[in-house]
Design a protein around this motif. Structure first.
Motif, PDB file in Angstrom:
ATOM      1  N   THR A  48      59.188  15.000   1.449  1.00 29.76           N
ATOM      2  CA  THR A  48      59.544  16.361   0.842  1.00 29.76           C
ATOM      3  C   THR A  48      58.946  16.760  -0.287  1.00 29.76           C
ATOM      4  O   THR A  48      59.085  17.635  -0.757  1.00 29.76           O
ATOM      5  CB  THR A  48      61.220  16.492   0.637  1.00 29.76           C
ATOM      6  OG1 THR A  48      61.808  15.475  -0.154  1.00 29.76           O
ATOM      7  CG2 THR A  48      61.917  16.323   2.159  1.00 29.76           C
ATOM      8  N   ILE A  49      58.145  15.639  -1.045  1.00 27.68           N
ATOM      9  CA  ILE A  49      57.600  16.008  -2.241  1.00 27.68           C
ATOM     10  C   ILE A  49      56.260  16.838  -1.894  1.00 27.68           C
ATOM     11  O   ILE A  49      55.442  16.412  -1.054  1.00 27.68           O
ATOM     12  CB  ILE A  49      57.149  14.568  -3.231  1.00 27.68           C
ATOM     13  CG1 ILE A  49      58.388  13.996  -3.544  1.00 27.68           C
ATOM     14  CG2 ILE A  49      56.394  15.158  -4.433  1.00 27.68           C
ATOM     15  CD1 ILE A  49      57.975  12.600  -4.151  1.00 27.68           C
ATOM     16  N   PRO A  50      56.057  17.980  -2.529  1.00 26.18           N
ATOM     17  CA  PRO A  50      55.122  18.826  -2.390  1.00 26.18           C
ATOM     18  C   PRO A  50      53.818  18.135  -2.922  1.00 26.18           C
ATOM     19  O   PRO A  50      53.801  17.632  -3.767  1.00 26.18           O
ATOM     20  CB  PRO A  50      55.204  20.046  -3.131  1.00 26.18           C
ATOM     21  CG  PRO A  50      56.563  20.074  -3.408  1.00 26.18           C
ATOM     22  CD  PRO A  50      57.087  18.752  -3.412  1.00 26.18           C
ATOM     23  N   VAL A  51      52.667  17.971  -1.909  1.00 25.18           N
ATOM     24  CA  VAL A  51      51.664  17.442  -2.076  1.00 25.18           C
ATOM     25  C   VAL A  51      50.213  18.351  -2.351  1.00 25.18           C
ATOM     26  O   VAL A  51      50.157  19.240  -0.977  1.00 25.18           O
ATOM     27  CB  VAL A  51      51.259  16.327  -1.442  1.00 25.18           C
ATOM     28  CG1 VAL A  51      49.740  15.588  -1.521  1.00 25.18           C
ATOM     29  CG2 VAL A  51      52.359  15.255  -1.354  1.00 25.18           C
ATOM     30  N   VAL A  52      49.603  18.643  -3.310  1.00 24.92           N
ATOM     31  CA  VAL A  52      48.495  19.689  -3.243  1.00 24.92           C
ATOM     32  C   VAL A  52      47.279  18.665  -3.282  1.00 24.92           C
ATOM     33  O   VAL A  52      47.143  17.970  -4.456  1.00 24.92           O
ATOM     34  CB  VAL A  52      48.624  20.662  -4.240  1.00 24.92           C
ATOM     35  CG1 VAL A  52      47.394  21.524  -4.487  1.00 24.92           C
ATOM     36  CG2 VAL A  52      49.878  21.569  -4.223  1.00 24.92           C
ATOM     37  N   VAL A  53      46.290  18.908  -2.434  1.00 28.87           N
ATOM     38  CA  VAL A  53      45.045  18.193  -2.304  1.00 28.87           C
ATOM     39  C   VAL A  53      44.022  19.055  -3.231  1.00 28.87           C
ATOM     40  O   VAL A  53      43.884  20.053  -3.020  1.00 28.87           O
ATOM     41  CB  VAL A  53      44.540  18.074  -0.993  1.00 28.87           C
ATOM     42  CG1 VAL A  53      43.197  17.489  -1.210  1.00 28.87           C
ATOM     43  CG2 VAL A  53      45.436  17.116  -0.148  1.00 28.87           C
ATOM     44  N   LEU A  54      43.590  18.193  -4.311  1.00 29.63           N
ATOM     45  CA  LEU A  54      42.545  18.994  -5.275  1.00 29.63           C
ATOM     46  C   LEU A  54      41.276  18.093  -5.255  1.00 29.63           C
ATOM     47  O   LEU A  54      41.585  17.053  -5.914  1.00 29.63           O
ATOM     48  CB  LEU A  54      43.108  19.163  -6.652  1.00 29.63           C
ATOM     49  CG  LEU A  54      42.334  19.608  -7.562  1.00 29.63           C
ATOM     50  CD1 LEU A  54      41.956  20.995  -7.214  1.00 29.63           C
ATOM     51  CD2 LEU A  54      42.859  19.827  -8.937  1.00 29.63           C
ATOM     52  N   THR A  55      40.263  18.416  -4.622  1.00 24.88           N
ATOM     53  CA  THR A  55      39.141  17.590  -4.362  1.00 24.88           C
ATOM     54  C   THR A  55      38.050  18.492  -4.504  1.00 24.88           C
ATOM     55  O   THR A  55      37.890  19.748  -4.407  1.00 24.88           O
ATOM     56  CB  THR A  55      39.391  17.043  -2.949  1.00 24.88           C
ATOM     57  OG1 THR A  55      38.166  16.009  -2.974  1.00 24.88           O
ATOM     58  CG2 THR A  55      39.348  17.871  -1.798  1.00 24.88           C
ATOM     59  N   THR A  56      36.834  17.797  -4.578  1.00 26.89           N
ATOM     60  CA  THR A  56      35.330  18.322  -4.815  1.00 26.89           C
ATOM     61  C   THR A  56      34.874  19.007  -3.086  1.00 26.89           C
ATOM     62  O   THR A  56      33.946  19.613  -3.072  1.00 26.89           O
ATOM     63  CB  THR A  56      34.244  17.695  -5.169  1.00 26.89           C
ATOM     64  OG1 THR A  56      34.455  16.107  -4.528  1.00 26.89           O
ATOM     65  CG2 THR A  56      34.645  17.331  -6.619  1.00 26.89           C
ATOM     66  N   SER A  57      35.612  18.346  -2.214  1.00 22.97           N
ATOM     67  CA  SER A  57      35.181  18.219  -0.770  1.00 22.97           C
ATOM     68  C   SER A  57      35.537  19.509  -0.290  1.00 22.97           C
ATOM     69  O   SER A  57      36.959  19.972  -0.312  1.00 22.97           O
ATOM     70  CB  SER A  57      35.567  17.193   0.137  1.00 22.97           C
ATOM     71  OG  SER A  57      35.366  17.446   1.511  1.00 22.97           O
TER      72      SER A  57
END
Length: 269
Positions: free
Chosen positions: A211-220
């Motif tokens: 339930t923890i929000p996960v934001v992917v922050l990546t160069t791809s």
């Protein structure tokens, strides 16, 4: 206004001149006292006097660094951020972040004005008032990590930011009962040992962590990576902009959305 440098009574050139003269006078005074035990002008032609003066200047330099760190800490507690600290020291905000890492910023942030109309979740408003907002940053690039941490701490709301260099370190942090449960995880994809794709799959398969929000922050920006992240139930996917200002703005936008717009699960104290 907290964090704003005061207006000075004289300009840069005069400030430099006065500071150089003050340091020269102090170095001469201390060198003379060290050599002769009395206050009389030390002659520059004497090698012993010049070496003593050099040693004294090294002590002054170390003392200046110590006092500067104390002043930076006091300014941070008073409401200043890394941009203001950098301007005061004559360096960039990233230079200030590298010079004085790990500063504790104002425990009581400046009041965050909330409209009388209900424009934010009452759960999130309660969270913002009563405790710091916990963020786990999973990022192996030190430069990007510095930028992300700066963007998160410049928003005027109390933050507690923890960083892990890879997925294994992140899981160790998350499963340690001594650590607070994050309100948000900011996740890079390309990391050693356990990468972001693998970590995301583990997180969303764990009943205690999913339930923890996960934001992917990546160069791809490849479609396969975007699709795979959402298939693993990432809450958002953001590609890192190349431009510095755009990069910082993207991180602040993530922060504002999950703190001010979205309703997130209320964590137990």
């Amino acid at each position: 206004m907290p964090g704003k440098p005061p207006d000075l009574h004289f300009g840069h050139d005069e400030f430099v001149s006065r500071a150089e003269q003050a340091v020269a006078d102090l170095a001469d005074k201390l060198a003379t006292e060290a050599l002769y035990g009395q206050e009389s002008p030390a002659q520059g032609g004497d090698a012993a006097a010049a070496l003593t003066r050099l040693q004294v200047l090294s002590y002054i330099l170390h003392a200046t660094e110590t006092r500067a760190a104390e002043a930076a800490s006091a300014a941070a507690l008073g409401g200043a951020g890394y941009p203001e600290l950098g301007r005061a020291w004559g360096i960039t905000r990233q230079g200030a972040r590298r010079r004085w890492p790990g500063l504790v910023f104002a425990a009581e942030p400046q009041p965050h004005q909330i409209s009388d109309r209900i424009t934010r979740s009452t759960v999130v408003n309660a969270l913002a008032r009563h405790r710091a907002y916990h963020v786990l940053l999973v990022e192996d690039d030190p430069a990007d990590a510095l930028l992300i941490e700066e963007a998160l701490t410049d928003g005027g709301v109390a933050r507690d930011i923890a960083r892990a260099d890879d997925g294994i370190e992140a899981l160790e942090y998350l499963r340690d009962p001594e650590h607070p449960r994050p309100d948000l995880i900011v996740l890079d994809l390309n990391m050693p040992r356990m990468n972001g794709r693998e970590l995301l799959a583990v997180l969303k398969d764990d009943a205690d962590l999913r339930t923890i929000p996960v934001v992917v922050l990546t160069t791809s920006a490849t479609p396969d990576d975007v699709s795979a992240a959402y298939q693993r139930h990432a809450n958002a996917y953001v590609t890192k902009p190349v431009n510095l200002d755009d990069f910082l703005q993207s991180v602040r936008s993530i922060d504002r959305f999950f703190l001010e717009t979205a309703t997130i699960p209320l964590q137990e104290e």
